[in-house]
Design a protein around this motif. Structure first.
Motif, PDB file in Angstrom:
ATOM      1  N   LEU A   9      60.050   0.317 -20.711  1.00  0.00           N
ATOM      2  CA  LEU A   9      60.573  -0.494 -19.605  1.00  0.00           C
ATOM      3  C   LEU A   9      61.531   0.299 -18.718  1.00  0.00           C
ATOM      4  N   PHE A  10      61.438   1.622 -18.745  1.00  0.00           N
ATOM      5  CA  PHE A  10      62.317   2.439 -17.912  1.00  0.00           C
ATOM      6  C   PHE A  10      62.062   2.196 -16.432  1.00  0.00           C
ATOM      7  N   GLY A  11      60.789   1.975 -16.071  1.00  0.00           N
ATOM      8  CA  GLY A  11      60.450   1.718 -14.670  1.00  0.00           C
ATOM      9  C   GLY A  11      61.167   0.486 -14.153  1.00  0.00           C
ATOM     10  N   MET A  12      61.198  -0.549 -14.962  1.00  0.00           N
ATOM     11  CA  MET A  12      61.917  -1.774 -14.572  1.00  0.00           C
ATOM     12  C   MET A  12      63.404  -1.486 -14.391  1.00  0.00           C
ATOM     13  N   ILE A  13      63.965  -0.741 -15.327  1.00  0.00           N
ATOM     14  CA  ILE A  13      65.401  -0.436 -15.271  1.00  0.00           C
ATOM     15  C   ILE A  13      65.726   0.344 -14.004  1.00  0.00           C
ATOM     16  N   GLN A  14      64.861   1.288 -13.690  1.00  0.00           N
ATOM     17  CA  GLN A  14      65.137   2.167 -12.555  1.00  0.00           C
ATOM     18  C   GLN A  14      64.802   1.515 -11.219  1.00  0.00           C
ATOM     19  N   ALA A  15      63.603   0.954 -11.117  1.00  0.00           N
ATOM     20  CA  ALA A  15      63.135   0.468  -9.819  1.00  0.00           C
ATOM     21  C   ALA A  15      63.722  -0.895  -9.466  1.00  0.00           C
ATOM     22  N   VAL A  16      63.722  -1.816 -10.420  1.00  0.00           N
ATOM     23  CA  VAL A  16      64.122  -3.197 -10.115  1.00  0.00           C
ATOM     24  C   VAL A  16      65.642  -3.380 -10.176  1.00  0.00           C
TER      25      VAL A  16
END
Length: 458
Positions: free
Chosen positions: A83-90
């Motif tokens: 879920l790194f993408g969520m942490i970074q992008a959102v």
């Protein structure tokens, strides 16, 4: 734990995609996070369901377990499960925002609170500080703000895991509570062990005494009448010993005048205390008299020996008769028996030295021989005519037994030589240093005495 049967279609679709990512190890589809990245308001549905599924279903964490982990640890758990993408992008690496998005109801009903993760980092939000401290105070069972200083809060801050909130207030307990409850406390309230060793100790002492006296609802008269035991009972013994040399007078002086060692102020305090003691004593006497009074009259106190002795003693201390003393309290004393006259020991001494017997002395002083005898024993250890020190004197009977002479011979020597001769109620006392050498010389030189001894020796 996430209940799959209660999820919406959108949530189920997001969850299916997430399961594929976990199973295959691939990335999320392109533009999967784009919509929520651009969403400025409201709950981000995909992020919420995936965050909760990750934490609750995969790592088996209930919402109440989350405060046990700091934000970095929670972030690590999410990254570990793709879920790194969520942490970074959102959320731009704002883990607290992720939690608030995933558990909006829990934050709303305050099951979860923002400050629960501030204890793992810096305290920058004023509201978080206030809420955290108030929550701690409530959990400690404190219901009145005035009771807060009664506890040692350093231990309790550690207990509740928010000790580092003090870093914002230069590690000052007072500064912390003054921020949460403005103008409700004094710095001395939170100095548990060094309160009386600081440079501002006297100011602390004044504040602490004022606070204590106010809490006890003491007026100025109550404060003046406080003793050492009262200061100890009020928790002021340490202050008294450290700052005022265990002197309640100095403590009262500083509280009333803000001075220490001023004789004029101390004398004024002593006068006020004496006046208060006198008023209290008079009030007690008045109440005692009122109990036995019939209207304004008091009859025959002799029947109540305890009260009579009490009134007589206080009347004497005031140089008054019992009648006068009782009248000073507004009562009229009527006695069937005359009050016993006070007999002076000096009068007894002088009359006895004049040679008067106990009977004659009793007649002159309006008393009785037994009373005179008891007073002589009390004040003089016996008859005033007994010479002192008694070791230097001997009775006629003792001389007769020791030297085997008769009474007439002893008295003849006393009369001829003019020896000291002390006659008391029972005995006649002669000085040893005078009579014994004379008797020895008489025994040695008197032929008549020697003849009598030889005659009766056989």
């Amino acid at each position: 734990m996430v209940d799959l049967f209660k999820l919406s279609t959108e949530e189920l679709q997001a969850l299916v995609t997430y399961k594929d990512v976990l199973d295959s190890g691939d990335r999320f589809p392109k533009d999967f996070w784009t919509e929520e990245k651009n969403q400025s308001k409201g709950i981000k549905i995909k992020s919420r369901i995936l965050t909760r599924y990750c934490l609750e279903n995969i790592f088996r964490l209930e919402p109440t377990d989350l405060p046990k982990y700091n934000l970095k640890q929670i972030k690590t758990l999410l990254v570990k499960k793709k879920l790194f993408g969520m942490i970074q992008a959102v959320f731009r690496h704002d883990v607290l925002a992720i939690l608030k998005n995933a558990y909006p109801n829990e934050f709303k009903n305050r099951t979860l609170k923002e400050w629960m993760w501030s204890k793992h980092g810096l305290w920058e939000d004023d509201k978080m500080v206030i809420e955290a401290v108030q929550d701690m105070v409530l959990k400690e069972g404190i219901r009145r703000v005035d009771d807060i200083p009664t506890l040692d809060w350093k231990k309790r801050l550690l207990k509740h895991g928010i000790y580092n909130v003090l870093s914002r207030f230069n590690w000052s307990i007072f500064a912390l509570f003054d921020f949460v409850y403005p103008k409700r406390f004094h710095p001395a309230d939170f100095k548990y062990k060094t309160k009386w060793a600081a440079s501002e100790s006297l100011e602390n002492a004044f504040y602490f005494m004022h606070k204590t006296f106010k809490k006890q609802k003491y007026d100025i008269n109550d404060i003046l009448m406080l003793g050492t035991s009262d200061f100890r009972r009020l928790g002021l013994a340490g202050m008294l010993m450290s700052l005022f040399d265990s002197s309640t007078l100095k403590a009262k002086e500083y509280y009333l005048y803000k001075t220490i060692g001023d004789k004029e102020h101390q004398e004024e305090i002593i006068r006020d205390i004496q006046e208060l003691i006198k008023k209290q004593r008079n009030k007690i006497i008045y109440n005692k008299l009122k109990k036995v009074a019939v209207g304004k009259y008091i009859y025959n106190l002799h029947e109540n020996s305890t009260l009579y002795g009490y009134i007589k003693r206080h009347a004497k201390n005031n140089n008054m008769t019992i009648d006068e003393f009782i009248s000073s309290f507004g009562f009229v004393y009527k006695s069937a028996k005359k009050d016993a006259k006070e007999i002076s020991k000096d009068d007894i001494w002088n009359l006895r030295k004049q040679g008067l017997t106990y009977v004659q002395i009793a007649q002159k002083l309006g008393s009785n021989p037994t009373t005179i005898t008891n007073l002589c024993k009390k004040y003089f250890g016996g008859d005033p005519l007994i010479p002192r020190p008694i070791e230097d004197y001997i009775t006629v009977q003792e001389l007769m037994n020791k030297y085997r002479v008769d009474h007439k011979t002893v008295m003849k020597l006393v009369r001829i030589n003019g020896f000291e001769n002390h006659t008391t109620i029972r005995f006649r006392y002669l000085k040893k240093s005078q009579i014994e050498p004379a008797l020895e010389r008489y025994i040695r030189e008197s032929k008549q005495h020697q003849s009598m001894v030889r005659r009766y020796a056989n």
